[in-house]
Design a protein around this motif. Structure first.
Motif, PDB file in Angstrom:
ATOM      1  N   HIS A 162     -15.348   7.460   5.672  1.00  0.00           N
ATOM      2  CA  HIS A 162     -14.811   6.911   4.422  1.00  0.00           C
ATOM      3  C   HIS A 162     -15.720   7.343   3.269  1.00  0.00           C
ATOM      4  O   HIS A 162     -16.935   7.362   3.420  1.00  0.00           O
ATOM      5  CB  HIS A 162     -14.767   5.389   4.516  1.00  0.00           C
ATOM      6  CG  HIS A 162     -13.910   4.726   3.483  1.00  0.00           C
ATOM      7  ND1 HIS A 162     -14.214   4.742   2.137  1.00  0.00           N
ATOM      8  CD2 HIS A 162     -12.759   4.029   3.610  1.00  0.00           C
ATOM      9  CE1 HIS A 162     -13.283   4.069   1.476  1.00  0.00           C
ATOM     10  NE2 HIS A 162     -12.388   3.632   2.350  1.00  0.00           N
ATOM     11  N   PRO A 163     -15.144   7.684   2.097  1.00  0.00           N
ATOM     12  CA  PRO A 163     -15.989   8.088   0.971  1.00  0.00           C
ATOM     13  C   PRO A 163     -16.852   6.962   0.408  1.00  0.00           C
ATOM     14  O   PRO A 163     -17.840   7.215  -0.279  1.00  0.00           O
ATOM     15  CB  PRO A 163     -15.002   8.589  -0.088  1.00  0.00           C
ATOM     16  CG  PRO A 163     -13.650   8.267   0.398  1.00  0.00           C
ATOM     17  CD  PRO A 163     -13.728   7.847   1.821  1.00  0.00           C
ATOM     18  N   HIS A 168       0.825  -1.212   0.000  1.00  0.00           N
ATOM     19  CA  HIS A 168       0.000   0.000   0.000  1.00  0.00           C
ATOM     20  C   HIS A 168       0.862   1.266   0.000  1.00  0.00           C
ATOM     21  O   HIS A 168       0.571   2.215  -0.720  1.00  0.00           O
ATOM     22  CB  HIS A 168      -0.958  -0.018   1.189  1.00  0.00           C
ATOM     23  CG  HIS A 168      -2.183  -0.827   0.926  1.00  0.00           C
ATOM     24  ND1 HIS A 168      -2.160  -2.196   0.903  1.00  0.00           N
ATOM     25  CD2 HIS A 168      -3.446  -0.455   0.641  1.00  0.00           C
ATOM     26  CE1 HIS A 168      -3.365  -2.637   0.631  1.00  0.00           C
ATOM     27  NE2 HIS A 168      -4.168  -1.606   0.459  1.00  0.00           N
ATOM     28  N   ARG A 169       1.899   1.263   0.793  1.00  0.00           N
ATOM     29  CA  ARG A 169       2.779   2.448   0.819  1.00  0.00           C
ATOM     30  C   ARG A 169       3.465   2.642  -0.535  1.00  0.00           C
ATOM     31  O   ARG A 169       3.599   3.768  -1.007  1.00  0.00           O
ATOM     32  CB  ARG A 169       3.790   2.319   1.944  1.00  0.00           C
ATOM     33  CG  ARG A 169       3.156   2.503   3.312  1.00  0.00           C
ATOM     34  CD  ARG A 169       4.176   2.557   4.442  1.00  0.00           C
ATOM     35  NE  ARG A 169       3.523   2.904   5.682  1.00  0.00           N
ATOM     36  CZ  ARG A 169       3.252   2.032   6.667  1.00  0.00           C
ATOM     37  NH1 ARG A 169       3.619   0.772   6.559  1.00  0.00           N
ATOM     38  NH2 ARG A 169       2.646   2.433   7.762  1.00  0.00           N
ATOM     39  N   ALA A 170       3.874   1.539  -1.165  1.00  0.00           N
ATOM     40  CA  ALA A 170       4.552   1.631  -2.459  1.00  0.00           C
ATOM     41  C   ALA A 170       3.603   2.062  -3.575  1.00  0.00           C
ATOM     42  O   ALA A 170       4.048   2.624  -4.581  1.00  0.00           O
ATOM     43  CB  ALA A 170       5.212   0.290  -2.811  1.00  0.00           C
ATOM     44  N   VAL A 171       2.312   1.825  -3.412  1.00  0.00           N
ATOM     45  CA  VAL A 171       1.323   2.258  -4.406  1.00  0.00           C
ATOM     46  C   VAL A 171       1.286   3.785  -4.462  1.00  0.00           C
ATOM     47  O   VAL A 171       0.980   4.371  -5.489  1.00  0.00           O
ATOM     48  CB  VAL A 171      -0.066   1.659  -4.089  1.00  0.00           C
ATOM     49  CG1 VAL A 171      -1.174   2.373  -4.833  1.00  0.00           C
ATOM     50  CG2 VAL A 171      -0.089   0.180  -4.424  1.00  0.00           C
ATOM     51  N   GLY A 172       1.609   4.422  -3.340  1.00  0.00           N
ATOM     52  CA  GLY A 172       1.659   5.883  -3.328  1.00  0.00           C
ATOM     53  C   GLY A 172       0.554   6.549  -2.536  1.00  0.00           C
ATOM     54  O   GLY A 172       0.420   7.770  -2.573  1.00  0.00           O
ATOM     55  N   VAL A 173      -0.235   5.768  -1.799  1.00  0.00           N
ATOM     56  CA  VAL A 173      -1.242   6.369  -0.939  1.00  0.00           C
ATOM     57  C   VAL A 173      -0.635   6.605   0.439  1.00  0.00           C
ATOM     58  O   VAL A 173       0.316   5.942   0.831  1.00  0.00           O
ATOM     59  CB  VAL A 173      -2.506   5.474  -0.804  1.00  0.00           C
ATOM     60  CG1 VAL A 173      -3.186   5.293  -2.147  1.00  0.00           C
ATOM     61  CG2 VAL A 173      -2.184   4.132  -0.173  1.00  0.00           C
ATOM     62  N   GLY A 174      -1.184   7.561   1.156  1.00  0.00           N
ATOM     63  CA  GLY A 174      -0.788   7.709   2.550  1.00  0.00           C
ATOM     64  C   GLY A 174      -1.424   6.592   3.349  1.00  0.00           C
ATOM     65  O   GLY A 174      -2.539   6.163   3.059  1.00  0.00           O
ATOM     66  N   VAL A 208      -6.312   5.356   5.103  1.00  0.00           N
ATOM     67  CA  VAL A 208      -5.670   5.568   3.809  1.00  0.00           C
ATOM     68  C   VAL A 208      -5.970   7.010   3.409  1.00  0.00           C
ATOM     69  O   VAL A 208      -7.106   7.467   3.534  1.00  0.00           O
ATOM     70  CB  VAL A 208      -6.218   4.582   2.754  1.00  0.00           C
ATOM     71  CG1 VAL A 208      -5.611   4.851   1.381  1.00  0.00           C
ATOM     72  CG2 VAL A 208      -5.964   3.145   3.184  1.00  0.00           C
ATOM     73  N   THR A 209      -4.944   7.728   2.960  1.00  0.00           N
ATOM     74  CA  THR A 209      -5.140   9.102   2.504  1.00  0.00           C
ATOM     75  C   THR A 209      -4.897   9.148   1.003  1.00  0.00           C
ATOM     76  O   THR A 209      -3.850   8.720   0.525  1.00  0.00           O
ATOM     77  CB  THR A 209      -4.187  10.076   3.230  1.00  0.00           C
ATOM     78  OG1 THR A 209      -4.386   9.937   4.638  1.00  0.00           O
ATOM     79  CG2 THR A 209      -4.458  11.511   2.824  1.00  0.00           C
ATOM     80  N   LEU A 210      -5.887   9.629   0.276  1.00  0.00           N
ATOM     81  CA  LEU A 210      -5.829   9.703  -1.176  1.00  0.00           C
ATOM     82  C   LEU A 210      -5.605  11.142  -1.603  1.00  0.00           C
ATOM     83  O   LEU A 210      -6.277  12.049  -1.103  1.00  0.00           O
ATOM     84  CB  LEU A 210      -7.134   9.173  -1.777  1.00  0.00           C
ATOM     85  CG  LEU A 210      -7.564   7.790  -1.284  1.00  0.00           C
ATOM     86  CD1 LEU A 210      -8.996   7.507  -1.660  1.00  0.00           C
ATOM     87  CD2 LEU A 210      -6.628   6.743  -1.818  1.00  0.00           C
ATOM     88  N   ALA A 211      -4.675  11.349  -2.506  1.00  0.00           N
ATOM     89  CA  ALA A 211      -4.368  12.674  -3.055  1.00  0.00           C
ATOM     90  C   ALA A 211      -4.033  13.675  -1.958  1.00  0.00           C
ATOM     91  O   ALA A 211      -4.220  14.870  -2.126  1.00  0.00           O
ATOM     92  CB  ALA A 211      -5.521  13.175  -3.917  1.00  0.00           C
ATOM     93  N   ALA A 266      -8.718   0.720 -11.258  1.00  0.00           N
ATOM     94  CA  ALA A 266      -7.350   1.158 -11.557  1.00  0.00           C
ATOM     95  C   ALA A 266      -6.456   0.984 -10.335  1.00  0.00           C
ATOM     96  O   ALA A 266      -5.303   0.559 -10.455  1.00  0.00           O
ATOM     97  CB  ALA A 266      -7.344   2.614 -12.026  1.00  0.00           C
ATOM     98  N   TYR A 267      -6.976   1.286  -9.159  1.00  0.00           N
ATOM     99  CA  TYR A 267      -6.212   1.114  -7.921  1.00  0.00           C
ATOM    100  C   TYR A 267      -5.873  -0.360  -7.697  1.00  0.00           C
ATOM    101  O   TYR A 267      -4.737  -0.699  -7.362  1.00  0.00           O
ATOM    102  CB  TYR A 267      -7.007   1.671  -6.734  1.00  0.00           C
ATOM    103  CG  TYR A 267      -6.303   1.525  -5.419  1.00  0.00           C
ATOM    104  CD1 TYR A 267      -5.253   2.369  -5.076  1.00  0.00           C
ATOM    105  CD2 TYR A 267      -6.672   0.533  -4.520  1.00  0.00           C
ATOM    106  CE1 TYR A 267      -4.598   2.225  -3.872  1.00  0.00           C
ATOM    107  CE2 TYR A 267      -6.024   0.386  -3.304  1.00  0.00           C
ATOM    108  CZ  TYR A 267      -4.993   1.234  -2.981  1.00  0.00           C
ATOM    109  OH  TYR A 267      -4.341   1.086  -1.786  1.00  0.00           O
ATOM    110  N   ALA A 268      -6.836  -1.240  -7.926  1.00  0.00           N
ATOM    111  CA  ALA A 268      -6.597  -2.681  -7.751  1.00  0.00           C
ATOM    112  C   ALA A 268      -5.540  -3.175  -8.732  1.00  0.00           C
ATOM    113  O   ALA A 268      -4.669  -3.976  -8.378  1.00  0.00           O
ATOM    114  CB  ALA A 268      -7.898  -3.458  -7.920  1.00  0.00           C
ATOM    115  N   ARG A 269      -5.606  -2.700  -9.974  1.00  0.00           N
ATOM    116  CA  ARG A 269      -4.587  -3.090 -10.964  1.00  0.00           C
ATOM    117  C   ARG A 269      -3.213  -2.547 -10.570  1.00  0.00           C
ATOM    118  O   ARG A 269      -2.201  -3.228 -10.717  1.00  0.00           O
ATOM    119  CB  ARG A 269      -4.985  -2.611 -12.359  1.00  0.00           C
ATOM    120  CG  ARG A 269      -6.143  -3.412 -12.959  1.00  0.00           C
ATOM    121  CD  ARG A 269      -6.385  -3.093 -14.427  1.00  0.00           C
ATOM    122  NE  ARG A 269      -6.636  -1.693 -14.690  1.00  0.00           N
ATOM    123  CZ  ARG A 269      -7.823  -1.088 -14.611  1.00  0.00           C
ATOM    124  NH1 ARG A 269      -8.890  -1.792 -14.286  1.00  0.00           N
ATOM    125  NH2 ARG A 269      -7.954   0.186 -14.878  1.00  0.00           N
TER     126      ARG A 269
END
Length: 169
Positions: free
Chosen positions: A104-105, A50-56, A72-75, A150-153
Motif C-alpha cells: 500500500h502507498p 467505493h465502487r461508485a466513487v470510481g476506484v477499482g 483498491v486500485t487508484l488511477a 478530497a477522496y473522503a469528501r
C-alpha cells in the motif's frame, strides 16, 4: 500478509491518532430518516459506495467483515491492499475500517461510519491516520494528504446520492 502499522483497530476509538501519523476527519451530512440511514449503511457495507466513487475495488467477500482482504486500485495503476479490521452494524450506526497491508502507498487505517443522530440526521464520518509508505507518497507531501481529504469528501457526496436513491452521474 501482516498489517504495516501497530495500532490495528485504533480508528474504533474516536480521535485516536498514533504518534508519527497524520489524522483525517471528514463528516458529511447525507440526509434524514431511517430509509436514508438503511440505504447508506447497505451501500457502505457492500462496497457500493467505493465502487461508485470510481476506484477499482477487489474484495474477498460481498460484505465488509473483519479479516476480509480488499485491494483498491487508484488511477488504474496504484494498488492499495488492505484488510478489514472491524465492523459495526447497529440500529443507528454502521460501518467498518480497513488497515494497510504490504504494498500500500500509505501506512495506517481508515474508517467509514454512517450514523443517525437523535434528531434523525444521517452522517458519514471518514476518519483515518496515515503516513507515507512508498517514495511517491512521501514525495507528494501535503498534496498526498489533500488527495486523501478530497477522496473522503467524494465518498460523502457519492453516498449522499446513493442514500437518496439517485444514480451516480
Amino acid at each position: 500478509m501482516s498489517f504495516t502499522y501497530d495500532a490495528v483497530g485504533a480508528t474504533r476509538g474516536q480521535g485516536h491518532c498514533p504518534p508519527g501519523f497524520h489524522s483525517l476527519h471528514v463528516r458529511t451530512r447525507l440526509g434524514e430518516g431511517e430509509p436514508v440511514f438503511r440505504r447508506a449503511a447497505e451501500a457502505l457495507l457492500t462496497w457500493e459506495m467505493h465502487r461508485a466513487v470510481g476506484v477499482g475495488l477487489d474484495a474477498g467477500a460481498e460484505r465488509a467483515a473483519p479479516g476480509v482482504d480488499v485491494t483498491v486500485t487508484l488511477a488504474g495503476m496504484i494498488k492499495a491492499p488492505c484488510r478489514v479490521v472491524w465492523t459495526v452494524e447497529e440500529s443507528r450506526r454502521a460501518g467498518w475500517a480497513y488497515g494497510t497491508l504490504a504494498g500500500h502507498p500509505e501506512c495506517g487505517e481508515e474508517a467509514f461510519v454512517v450514523d443517525r443522530t437523535g434528531d434523525g440526521t444521517v452522517w458519514l464520518t471518514v476518519t483515518a491516520f496515515s503516513r507515507p509508505a512508498k517514495w511517491y507518497a512521501r514525495a507528494g507531501g501535503a498534496a498526498t494528504r489533500g488527495l486523501q481529504h478530497a477522496y473522503a469528501r467524494r465518498c460523502g457526496t457519492v453516498l449522499r446520492r446513493l442514500a437518496a436513491g439517485e444514480a451516480e452521474g
